[in-house]
Design a protein around this motif. Structure first.
Motif, PDB file in Angstrom:
ATOM      1  N   ALA A 121       0.829  -1.203   0.000  1.00 35.16           N
ATOM      2  CA  ALA A 121       0.000   0.000   0.000  1.00 35.16           C
ATOM      3  C   ALA A 121       0.868   1.259   0.000  1.00 35.16           C
ATOM      4  N   VAL A 122       1.906   1.253   0.826  1.00 33.37           N
ATOM      5  CA  VAL A 122       2.801   2.410   0.882  1.00 33.37           C
ATOM      6  C   VAL A 122       3.519   2.592  -0.456  1.00 33.37           C
ATOM      7  N   GLY A 123       4.036   1.496  -1.028  1.00 32.96           N
ATOM      8  CA  GLY A 123       4.721   1.572  -2.316  1.00 32.96           C
ATOM      9  C   GLY A 123       3.797   2.044  -3.426  1.00 32.96           C
ATOM     10  N   ALA A 124       2.562   1.562  -3.409  1.00 31.86           N
ATOM     11  CA  ALA A 124       1.600   1.959  -4.434  1.00 31.86           C
ATOM     12  C   ALA A 124       1.263   3.441  -4.324  1.00 31.86           C
ATOM     13  N   VAL A 125       1.029   3.904  -3.106  1.00 39.66           N
ATOM     14  CA  VAL A 125       0.713   5.323  -2.918  1.00 39.66           C
ATOM     15  C   VAL A 125       1.899   6.191  -3.335  1.00 39.66           C
ATOM     16  N   MET A 126       3.095   5.779  -2.953  1.00 41.50           N
ATOM     17  CA  MET A 126       4.282   6.556  -3.339  1.00 41.50           C
ATOM     18  C   MET A 126       4.452   6.579  -4.862  1.00 41.50           C
ATOM     19  N   GLY A 127       4.248   5.437  -5.516  1.00 37.98           N
ATOM     20  CA  GLY A 127       4.333   5.404  -6.972  1.00 37.98           C
ATOM     21  C   GLY A 127       3.301   6.305  -7.620  1.00 37.98           C
ATOM     22  N   GLY A 128       2.086   6.278  -7.097  1.00 38.08           N
ATOM     23  CA  GLY A 128       1.033   7.138  -7.632  1.00 38.08           C
ATOM     24  C   GLY A 128       1.325   8.610  -7.410  1.00 38.08           C
ATOM     25  N   VAL A 129       1.841   8.952  -6.227  1.00 38.70           N
ATOM     26  CA  VAL A 129       2.158  10.354  -5.929  1.00 38.70           C
ATOM     27  C   VAL A 129       3.292  10.856  -6.816  1.00 38.70           C
ATOM     28  N   VAL A 130       4.331  10.052  -6.961  1.00 37.48           N
ATOM     29  CA  VAL A 130       5.458  10.460  -7.800  1.00 37.48           C
ATOM     30  C   VAL A 130       4.998  10.689  -9.241  1.00 37.48           C
ATOM     31  N   LEU A 131       4.202   9.777  -9.772  1.00 37.98           N
ATOM     32  CA  LEU A 131       3.728   9.946 -11.153  1.00 37.98           C
ATOM     33  C   LEU A 131       2.741  11.092 -11.271  1.00 37.98           C
TER      34      LEU A 131
END
Length: 159
Positions: A121-131
């Motif tokens: 969940a943390v990795g997914a949110v970070m990936g979404g925020v970065v993109l």
């Protein structure tokens, strides 16, 4: 019959179709990861060797490490592009920033799979925020450039 490959120069707005795009992105990311990693690792490891061995030692460490980093970049780009192509297909060919953001979200989650559900969940949110940030910055830049080009095109030429 002789085999021949049709090569043409692609314009700025054209993109490869999805199967070819995945291979192209993986190769480009691997190359960028290798080159960038080589120079950064070389620079950072110069101080780890005695005076007569600095260049040889730094080159050895950089050559060893650059393939690992290039592979990590290639994995990220391959997953991201696979998700991007999937979202384009699912949305009926719509190729916009929502696909990129969702692809970043999914890639971040997939790469964090071994960390458990919370890590995913943390990795997914970070990936979404970065993109999301990348899409916002480049979207704004694209809008500003389009406005500048339109302003230049509307001015009468002064020759």
């Amino acid at each position: 019959a002789a085999w021949r490959c049709d090569r043409r120069v692609m314009g700025h707005s054209e993109r490869l179709q999805c199967p070819e795009r995945i291979i192209d992105q993986v190769g480009g990311a691997f190359g960028m990861g290798c080159v960038g990693s080589f120079f950064l690792t070389f620079k950072n490891s110069l101080g780890n060797f005695p005076k007569g061995e600095k260049m040889r030692g730094a080159c050895q460490v950089a050559r060893t490490r650059c393939g690992q980093t290039g592979g990590a970049f290639a994995i990220w780009a391959g997953l991201y592009t696979c998700f991007d192509c999937t979202f384009i297909s699912m949305r009926g060919g719509a190729d916009d920033s929502y696909n990129a953001i969702a692809s970043g979200f999914m890639t971040g989650g997939a790469l964090s799979f071994r960390n458990g559900p919370r890590g995913m969940a943390v990795g997914a949110v970070m990936g979404g925020v970065v993109l999301t940030v990348i899409e916002a910055v480049f979207g704004r830049l694209k809008t500003n450039l389009a406005n500048a080009e339109a302003a230049l095109a509307s001015e009468p030429s002064q020759r």
